[in-house]
Design a protein around this motif. Structure first.
Motif, PDB file in Angstrom:
ATOM      1  N   ILE A   1       1.033  -1.336  -0.120  1.00 62.71           N
ATOM      2  CA  ILE A   1       0.027   0.116   0.282  1.00 62.71           C
ATOM      3  C   ILE A   1       0.584   1.201   0.182  1.00 62.71           C
ATOM      4  O   ILE A   1       0.598   1.980  -0.871  1.00 62.71           O
ATOM      5  CB  ILE A   1      -1.041   0.157   1.304  1.00 62.71           C
ATOM      6  N   GLY A   2       1.703   1.530   0.700  1.00 70.72           N
ATOM      7  CA  GLY A   2       3.049   2.379   0.451  1.00 70.72           C
ATOM      8  C   GLY A   2       3.414   2.614  -0.976  1.00 70.72           C
ATOM      9  O   GLY A   2       3.231   3.769  -0.919  1.00 70.72           O
ATOM     10  N   SER A   3       3.773   1.263  -1.298  1.00 70.61           N
ATOM     11  CA  SER A   3       4.391   1.747  -2.071  1.00 70.61           C
ATOM     12  C   SER A   3       3.370   1.972  -3.442  1.00 70.61           C
ATOM     13  O   SER A   3       3.713   2.821  -5.066  1.00 70.61           O
ATOM     14  CB  SER A   3       4.969  -0.102  -2.976  1.00 70.61           C
ATOM     15  N   GLY A   4       2.197   1.732  -3.500  1.00 73.72           N
ATOM     16  CA  GLY A   4       1.444   1.765  -4.178  1.00 73.72           C
ATOM     17  C   GLY A   4       1.159   3.887  -3.775  1.00 73.72           C
ATOM     18  O   GLY A   4       0.893   4.681  -4.560  1.00 73.72           O
ATOM     19  N   CYS A   5       0.852   4.349  -2.847  1.00 74.74           N
ATOM     20  CA  CYS A   5       0.907   5.718  -2.457  1.00 74.74           C
ATOM     21  C   CYS A   5       1.860   6.162  -3.411  1.00 74.74           C
ATOM     22  O   CYS A   5       2.014   7.702  -3.732  1.00 74.74           O
ATOM     23  CB  CYS A   5       0.283   6.262  -0.662  1.00 74.74           C
ATOM     24  N   ALA A   6       3.232   5.758  -2.886  1.00 77.83           N
ATOM     25  CA  ALA A   6       4.459   6.286  -3.499  1.00 77.83           C
ATOM     26  C   ALA A   6       4.410   6.420  -4.953  1.00 77.83           C
ATOM     27  O   ALA A   6       4.519   8.173  -5.513  1.00 77.83           O
ATOM     28  CB  ALA A   6       5.561   5.858  -2.515  1.00 77.83           C
ATOM     29  N   PHE A   7       4.143   5.649  -5.054  1.00 78.13           N
ATOM     30  CA  PHE A   7       3.597   6.130  -6.766  1.00 78.13           C
ATOM     31  C   PHE A   7       2.589   6.739  -7.511  1.00 78.13           C
ATOM     32  O   PHE A   7       2.973   7.322  -7.894  1.00 78.13           O
ATOM     33  CB  PHE A   7       3.584   4.565  -7.243  1.00 78.13           C
ATOM     34  N   PHE A   8       1.701   6.502  -6.983  1.00 78.19           N
ATOM     35  CA  PHE A   8       1.104   7.843  -7.518  1.00 78.19           C
ATOM     36  C   PHE A   8       1.162   9.204  -7.143  1.00 78.19           C
ATOM     37  O   PHE A   8       0.549  10.272  -7.885  1.00 78.19           O
ATOM     38  CB  PHE A   8      -0.938   7.518  -6.813  1.00 78.19           C
ATOM     39  N   ASN A   9       1.700   9.103  -6.097  1.00 84.79           N
ATOM     40  CA  ASN A   9       1.799  10.670  -5.250  1.00 84.79           C
ATOM     41  C   ASN A   9       3.502  11.254  -6.747  1.00 84.79           C
ATOM     42  O   ASN A   9       2.716  11.980  -7.047  1.00 84.79           O
ATOM     43  CB  ASN A   9       2.653  11.141  -4.184  1.00 84.79           C
ATOM     44  N   LEU A  10       4.068  10.152  -7.039  1.00 83.39           N
ATOM     45  CA  LEU A  10       5.081  10.236  -7.736  1.00 83.39           C
ATOM     46  C   LEU A  10       4.458  11.176  -9.435  1.00 83.39           C
ATOM     47  O   LEU A  10       4.502  12.436 -10.438  1.00 83.39           O
ATOM     48  CB  LEU A  10       5.744   9.655  -8.167  1.00 83.39           C
TER      49      LEU A  10
ATOM     50  N   ILE B   1      12.740   8.590  -4.937  1.00 78.85           N
ATOM     51  CA  ILE B   1      13.360   8.030  -4.351  1.00 78.85           C
ATOM     52  C   ILE B   1      12.036   7.278  -3.283  1.00 78.85           C
ATOM     53  O   ILE B   1      12.722   5.871  -3.166  1.00 78.85           O
ATOM     54  CB  ILE B   1      14.648   9.013  -2.864  1.00 78.85           C
ATOM     55  N   CYS B   2      11.070   7.841  -2.350  1.00 79.80           N
ATOM     56  CA  CYS B   2      10.606   7.312  -1.924  1.00 79.80           C
ATOM     57  C   CYS B   2       9.901   6.108  -2.847  1.00 79.80           C
ATOM     58  O   CYS B   2       9.659   5.064  -2.099  1.00 79.80           O
ATOM     59  CB  CYS B   2       8.838   7.891  -1.854  1.00 79.80           C
ATOM     60  N   VAL B   3       9.214   5.861  -3.880  1.00 77.77           N
ATOM     61  CA  VAL B   3       9.279   5.130  -4.919  1.00 77.77           C
ATOM     62  C   VAL B   3       9.721   3.242  -4.950  1.00 77.77           C
ATOM     63  O   VAL B   3       9.760   2.552  -4.654  1.00 77.77           O
ATOM     64  CB  VAL B   3       8.243   5.743  -6.767  1.00 77.77           C
ATOM     65  N   THR B   4      10.791   4.162  -4.877  1.00 72.76           N
ATOM     66  CA  THR B   4      11.802   3.144  -5.642  1.00 72.76           C
ATOM     67  C   THR B   4      12.161   2.453  -4.435  1.00 72.76           C
ATOM     68  O   THR B   4      12.762   1.199  -4.119  1.00 72.76           O
ATOM     69  CB  THR B   4      13.474   3.367  -5.428  1.00 72.76           C
ATOM     70  N   VAL B   5      12.311   3.579  -2.962  1.00 73.38           N
ATOM     71  CA  VAL B   5      12.946   2.126  -1.890  1.00 73.38           C
ATOM     72  C   VAL B   5      11.998   1.632  -0.958  1.00 73.38           C
ATOM     73  O   VAL B   5      11.817   0.252  -0.496  1.00 73.38           O
ATOM     74  CB  VAL B   5      13.318   3.031  -0.882  1.00 73.38           C
ATOM     75  N   ALA B   6      10.487   2.432  -1.296  1.00 74.02           N
ATOM     76  CA  ALA B   6       9.354   0.858  -0.924  1.00 74.02           C
ATOM     77  C   ALA B   6       9.186   0.124  -1.640  1.00 74.02           C
ATOM     78  O   ALA B   6       8.279  -0.740  -1.177  1.00 74.02           O
ATOM     79  CB  ALA B   6       7.505   2.390  -1.266  1.00 74.02           C
ATOM     80  N   ALA B   7       9.536   0.310  -3.160  1.00 71.82           N
ATOM     81  CA  ALA B   7       8.868  -1.284  -3.834  1.00 71.82           C
ATOM     82  C   ALA B   7      10.686  -1.952  -3.676  1.00 71.82           C
ATOM     83  O   ALA B   7       9.519  -3.126  -3.641  1.00 71.82           O
ATOM     84  CB  ALA B   7       9.278  -0.467  -5.387  1.00 71.82           C
ATOM     85  N   LEU B   8      11.237  -1.761  -3.827  1.00 73.84           N
ATOM     86  CA  LEU B   8      12.567  -2.815  -3.241  1.00 73.84           C
ATOM     87  C   LEU B   8      11.892  -3.327  -1.954  1.00 73.84           C
ATOM     88  O   LEU B   8      11.925  -4.943  -1.476  1.00 73.84           O
ATOM     89  CB  LEU B   8      13.963  -1.812  -2.431  1.00 73.84           C
ATOM     90  N   ASN B   9      11.137  -2.384  -0.384  1.00 71.75           N
ATOM     91  CA  ASN B   9      10.820  -3.076   0.643  1.00 71.75           C
ATOM     92  C   ASN B   9       9.830  -3.973   0.374  1.00 71.75           C
ATOM     93  O   ASN B   9       9.936  -5.598   0.260  1.00 71.75           O
ATOM     94  CB  ASN B   9      10.537  -2.200   1.663  1.00 71.75           C
ATOM     95  N   ALA B  10       8.741  -3.722  -0.443  1.00 68.02           N
ATOM     96  CA  ALA B  10       7.819  -4.080  -1.125  1.00 68.02           C
ATOM     97  C   ALA B  10       8.188  -6.102  -1.681  1.00 68.02           C
ATOM     98  O   ALA B  10       7.149  -6.584  -1.258  1.00 68.02           O
ATOM     99  CB  ALA B  10       6.124  -3.963  -1.711  1.00 68.02           C
ATOM    100  N   GLN B  11       8.985  -5.649  -2.503  1.00 66.42           N
ATOM    101  CA  GLN B  11       9.054  -6.939  -3.470  1.00 66.42           C
ATOM    102  C   GLN B  11      10.438  -7.364  -2.932  1.00 66.42           C
ATOM    103  O   GLN B  11      10.778  -8.492  -3.721  1.00 66.42           O
ATOM    104  CB  GLN B  11       9.616  -6.747  -5.157  1.00 66.42           C
ATOM    105  N   TRP B  12      10.881  -7.886  -1.979  1.00 66.69           N
ATOM    106  CA  TRP B  12      12.572  -7.963  -1.566  1.00 66.69           C
ATOM    107  C   TRP B  12      12.857  -8.167  -0.396  1.00 66.69           C
ATOM    108  O   TRP B  12      12.110  -8.914   0.844  1.00 66.69           O
ATOM    109  CB  TRP B  12      13.557  -7.196  -2.425  1.00 66.69           C
ATOM    110  N   PHE B  13      13.157  -7.137   0.796  1.00 65.40           N
ATOM    111  CA  PHE B  13      14.035  -6.951   2.297  1.00 65.40           C
ATOM    112  C   PHE B  13      12.764  -6.562   2.841  1.00 65.40           C
ATOM    113  O   PHE B  13      12.570  -8.418   3.843  1.00 65.40           O
ATOM    114  CB  PHE B  13      13.594  -5.571   1.959  1.00 65.40           C
TER     115      PHE B  13
END
Length: 195
Positions: A67-76, A101-113
Motif C-alpha cells: 500500500i505504501g509503495s502504491g501511495c508513493a507511486f501515485f504521489n509521484l 526515491i520514495c517510490v524506489t525504496v518502497a518498491a524494494l521493501n515491498a518486493q524484496w527486503f
C-alpha cells in the motif's frame, strides 16, 4: 461556489481533484508509517508472544509495504503530471527526486527486503517451536535460550544472521520513506496554494 471548476485549470496547474488525491495518498502513507513504525510495533512487541508478534508482522507488513509503495507511486505520478519537466524550478525538481526515491525504496521493501525478512522469520519460528521456544512475551525476554539455540543449531544461526541483515535493510528502507514523506509534507505545507 468555487470560481475554478475541478476540470478547468491552467496548463501545468494541478486541479482540485489532483491536489486532493495527492494529499490523500501522501497522508495515508505518512499515517501508516507513523502508526506501524512508532506505535503498533512497540505495543505488540511488549504484549504478545514472540511467535504471535512475528505472525502478525508477517501478515501485516506485506500489505503495509505494498500500500505504501502504491501511495508513493501515485504521489509521484500526480506530481509529475502537473509539473512538466520544462517548467520545474529547483524546489519542484528536488520534490520530484524525493518522490522518486520514495517510490524506489518502497518498491524494494515491498518486493524484496520485507518479503525475505518474513520468510526467514517464519523458518526461524519453526526451529524455535521445535525447541519449545517462542511463547515468551516481549522480544528481549529469554535472550539466553535463543543465543544457546544459535550456538547449537548452525541452520538457525545462519537464519539469524540473514534476518539481521534483511531486517536492517527493510528498516532503513522504511526510515528512508518516512524521511522522504516528511520532506514532501514540508514542501507541500510551504506551497499549499500550488501543490
Amino acid at each position: 461556489m468555487s470560481s475554478v471548476p475541478i476540470a478547468m485549470a491552467a496548463e501545468g496547474e494541478a486541479t482540485t481533484l489532483a491536489k486532493l488525491l495527492h494529499l490523500i495518498f501522501l497522508s495515508t502513507f505518512w499515517g501508516m508509517q507513523i502508526w506501524v513504525t512508532f506505535i503498533s510495533d512497540f505495543i505488540m512487541g511488549s504484549n504478545l508472544t514472540r511467535h504471535t508478534f512475528g505472525f502478525i508482522q508477517s501478515k501485516l507488513f506485506p500489505s503495509y509495504f505494498h500500500i505504501g509503495s502504491g501511495c508513493a507511486f501515485f504521489n509521484l505520478i500526480i506530481f509529475a503530471m502537473h509539473h512538466p519537466s520544462e517548467l520545474l524550478n529547483e524546489e519542484e525538481t528536488f520534490q520530484i527526486i524525493i518522490l522518486f526515491i520514495c517510490v524506489t525504496v518502497a518498491a524494494l521493501n515491498a518486493q524484496w527486503f520485507g518479503q525475505i525478512t518474513s520468510e526467514i522469520m517464519c523458518d526461524m519460528h519453526l526451529i524455535e517451536k521445535s525447541c519449545g521456544l517462542g511463547q515468551d512475551i516481549g522480544l528481549s525476554i529469554n535472550r539466553e535460550a535463543y543465543n544457546q539455540l544459535k550456538e547449537s543449531n548452525s541452520k538457525y544461526k545462519e537464519f539469524s544472521k540473514q534476518l539481521a541483515l534483511y531486517h536492517t535493510a527493510s528498516s532503513l528502507c522504511n526510515l528512508c520513506c518516512i524521511i522522504c514523506n516528511g520532506i514532501s509534507l514540508y514542501c507541500m505545507a510551504t506551497n499549499l496554494s500550488t501543490l
